[in-house]
Design a protein around this motif. Structure first.
Motif, PDB file in Angstrom:
ATOM      1  N   PHE A 124       1.318  -1.372  -0.116  1.00  0.00           N
ATOM      2  CA  PHE A 124      -0.320   0.333  -0.073  1.00  0.00           C
ATOM      3  C   PHE A 124       1.005   1.552   0.000  1.00  0.00           C
ATOM      4  N   GLN A 125       0.613   2.151  -1.292  1.00  0.00           N
ATOM      5  CA  GLN A 125       2.033   2.870  -1.151  1.00  0.00           C
ATOM      6  C   GLN A 125       1.776   4.282  -1.941  1.00  0.00           C
ATOM      7  N   GLU A 182       5.408   2.067 -13.242  1.00  0.00           N
ATOM      8  CA  GLU A 182       6.588   1.146 -13.100  1.00  0.00           C
ATOM      9  C   GLU A 182       7.039   0.310 -11.522  1.00  0.00           C
ATOM     10  N   LEU A 183       6.666   0.655 -10.180  1.00  0.00           N
ATOM     11  CA  LEU A 183       6.401  -0.531  -9.489  1.00  0.00           C
ATOM     12  C   LEU A 183       5.980  -2.045  -9.528  1.00  0.00           C
ATOM     13  N   ASN A 230       5.580  -3.045 -12.511  1.00  0.00           N
ATOM     14  CA  ASN A 230       6.940  -3.544 -14.022  1.00  0.00           C
ATOM     15  C   ASN A 230       7.303  -4.847 -12.500  1.00  0.00           C
ATOM     16  N   ALA A 231       8.153  -3.564 -12.215  1.00  0.00           N
ATOM     17  CA  ALA A 231       8.960  -4.610 -10.858  1.00  0.00           C
ATOM     18  C   ALA A 231       8.898  -4.963 -10.186  1.00  0.00           C
ATOM     19  N   ALA A 232       7.587  -5.361 -10.004  1.00  0.00           N
ATOM     20  CA  ALA A 232       6.813  -6.426  -9.039  1.00  0.00           C
ATOM     21  C   ALA A 232       6.424  -7.421 -10.180  1.00  0.00           C
ATOM     22  N   ARG A 233       6.075  -7.548 -11.392  1.00  0.00           N
ATOM     23  CA  ARG A 233       5.906  -9.119 -12.634  1.00  0.00           C
ATOM     24  C   ARG A 233       7.928  -8.842 -12.425  1.00  0.00           C
ATOM     25  N   ASP A 234       8.274  -8.449 -12.761  1.00  0.00           N
ATOM     26  CA  ASP A 234       9.611  -8.644 -12.861  1.00  0.00           C
ATOM     27  C   ASP A 234      10.176 -10.303 -11.578  1.00  0.00           C
ATOM     28  N   TYR A 235      10.364  -9.672 -10.386  1.00  0.00           N
ATOM     29  CA  TYR A 235      10.616  -9.924  -9.585  1.00  0.00           C
ATOM     30  C   TYR A 235       9.476 -10.937  -8.687  1.00  0.00           C
ATOM     31  N   GLU A 236       8.498 -11.172 -10.096  1.00  0.00           N
ATOM     32  CA  GLU A 236       7.738 -12.576  -9.787  1.00  0.00           C
ATOM     33  C   GLU A 236       8.179 -13.752 -10.373  1.00  0.00           C
ATOM     34  N   ALA A 237       8.811 -13.272 -11.451  1.00  0.00           N
ATOM     35  CA  ALA A 237       9.529 -13.467 -13.029  1.00  0.00           C
ATOM     36  C   ALA A 237      10.367 -14.420 -11.957  1.00  0.00           C
ATOM     37  N   GLU A 238      11.362 -14.320 -11.446  1.00  0.00           N
ATOM     38  CA  GLU A 238      12.794 -14.660 -10.373  1.00  0.00           C
ATOM     39  C   GLU A 238      11.575 -15.488  -9.618  1.00  0.00           C
ATOM     40  N   VAL A 297      16.761   4.124 -11.052  1.00  0.00           N
ATOM     41  CA  VAL A 297      17.298   4.757 -10.943  1.00  0.00           C
ATOM     42  C   VAL A 297      17.058   5.543 -13.074  1.00  0.00           C
ATOM     43  N   ASN A 298      16.320   4.293 -13.855  1.00  0.00           N
ATOM     44  CA  ASN A 298      16.106   5.079 -14.475  1.00  0.00           C
ATOM     45  C   ASN A 298      14.880   4.208 -15.240  1.00  0.00           C
ATOM     46  N   LYS A 299      14.141   4.290 -14.366  1.00  0.00           N
ATOM     47  CA  LYS A 299      12.739   4.099 -14.423  1.00  0.00           C
ATOM     48  C   LYS A 299      11.529   5.270 -13.285  1.00  0.00           C
TER      49      LYS A 299
END
Length: 441
Positions: free
Chosen positions: A43-44, A52-53, A55-63, A360-362
């Motif tokens: 909750f942010q 972008e957050l 998208n980051a969560a989806r990348d984390y889930e992929a790993e 930094v970039n997103k």
């Protein structure tokens, strides 16, 4: 009869609340049982990075295929603090949430997980954990380092013949503003900037802009840190007259300069997306976080932005406020599996190579941690804030130490009354002082 009805109503409310709590818990447990995944509810407040957050969560889930990250964003024009309290009161408590500085740590003590032993702690830059530390323990992870001031369009200044490097105090700022205003009204910039109508846009509807960020410029000269503000029983407003100058300058040279009460309807979107980004105005009081929003509308405008100082007459006049805007905290009452996953997600986000790229970039964040040598800010405003920081031309963010609600609900509301002509400046100072003292008593 009336009493029995009240008792019945109270019983129904309590039963419904209990039902919501247990339904929420069982649903989460059911999902975990059905999918075999641990769920982490986030909750942010930072709307600028919501997509972008995700998208980051989806990348984390992929790993980490055994984890599901759910993100809810409440911010912008909404009161995140009030929304967070409501979320906890509903029984549907998040696993990861946001807290500010010392005052928030005190307010949320019963729900803060001790994060002192997390890997990112030893990577933190000097001083950035002060607002997240209580009784020698670290309870939250700093979002980033941010800076704000008068964000301006370099192209408009060049066209008006104004040299921004010579704006180093209030007098030179005021002179530049008057020069620009004169050229706009005379139509001298119309051909190159046809939509330009005013020097400033001031988002007085957003009391975090006025009651927190604007006020911080003056109060950071009175309190050396947020901890000093937090520990103070009184506020003097030593530089109250200088604060008035900064507010009046923005108000008088805005698109509502002759009808200042209308500024109380100007929100963040009007100021940024419908103001600076389309070159309707030349300057806004905001920070490096607006870069992404402006870029999404006009990348050329975004890349041509820089930051002027917010000068406090009688104190530092060539500096901008730089500090940690908010922190990530973890709910200590979450189940062990969710807490472990929450900690790992935050550590991944700030210390892995893929996470650093997002930061930094997103997100366009200026990192608060070491190890980012290969991830220097590339956006115009990130570079500007970094330049101020490296030159030592900064003042601290002390509003995290204001009494709970004082900045937005009290001072911010008083500034709205002042702009509407419903309160004099002296009345504003007196009322704000009294309410600070009352909150601290």
């Amino acid at each position: 009869m009336f009493k029995s009805k009240r008792l019945l109503a109270l019983t129904i409310i309590l039963v419904m609340a209990a039902s919501m709590f247990f339904t929420g818990c069982s649903k989460k447990e059911e999902v975990a049982q059905e999918t075999g995944k641990v769920e982490v509810d986030v909750f942010q407040f930072k709307v600028e990075i919501a997509k972008e957050l995700e998208n980051a969560a989806r990348d984390y889930e992929a790993e980490h295929p055994d984890v599901k990250i759910n993100i809810q964003t409440v911010g912008g024009g909404d009161d995140y603090g009030a929304a967070l309290k409501a979320r906890f009161q509903s029984g549907n408590e998040p696993d990861i949430y946001n807290v500010g500085g010392p005052q928030d740590l005190k307010d949320w003590t019963s729900k803060l997980e001790d994060l002192s032993n997390e890997p990112w702690v030893e990577k933190a830059l000097d001083g950035v954990l002060s607002g997240a530390t209580m009784d020698g323990k670290v309870y939250a992870l700093p979002f980033n380092i941010e800076g704000y001031g008068f964000v301006y369009n370099k192209g408009i200044f060049e066209a008006a013949g104004i040299d921004p490097t010579k704006i180093v105090d209030y007098a030179s700022l005021e002179e530049a503003v008057k020069t620009l205003d004169g050229k706009i009204k005379a139509g001298e910039l119309k051909e190159k900037y046809p939509t330009l109508e005013a020097v400033f846009e001031y988002a007085a509807k957003e009391t975090w802009v006025t009651g927190l960020h604007t006020s911080n410029v003056a109060l950071s000269q009175e309190f050396p840190s947020s901890l000093d503000a937090y520990n103070s029983k009184n506020v003097e407003f030593k530089y109250g007259d200088s604060l008035k100058k900064i507010i009046d300058l923005q108000a008088d040279y805005s698109s509502n300069g002759k009808t200042r009460a209308k500024l109380n309807a100007v929100d963040y979107s009007t100021q940024v997306e419908q103001g600076l980004a389309i070159e309707r105005v030349a300057i806004i009081q905001q920070g490096n976080w607006v870069y992404g929003g402006v870029k999404s509308i006009d990348e050329k405008v975004a890349d041509n932005l820089a930051i002027l100082p917010m000068p406090v007459v009688g104190a530092k006049e060539d500096s901008i406020p730089v500090g940690v805007p908010m922190h990530w905290a973890i709910n200590k009452d979450s189940d062990d599996a969710s807490k472990a996953a929450a900690k790992d997600f935050l550590n991944w986000l700030y210390t892995s190579e893929k996470g650093k790229d997002y930061v930094v970039n997103k997100f366009y964040f200026i990192p608060a941690f070491k190890g980012y040598e290969n991830f220097e800010p590339q956006d115009s405003l990130g570079k500007a804030v970094k330049a101020y920081a490296e030159a030592g031309k900064t003042v601290p963010w002390v509003f995290m130490g204001y009494p709970t609600g004082w900045g937005m609900d009290m001072l911010g509301a008083n500034i709205q009354k002042y702009l509407a002509g419903e309160m004099t400046w002296d009345e504003l100072i007196k009322d704000s002082q009294e309410r600070w003292t009352k909150e601290r008593s």
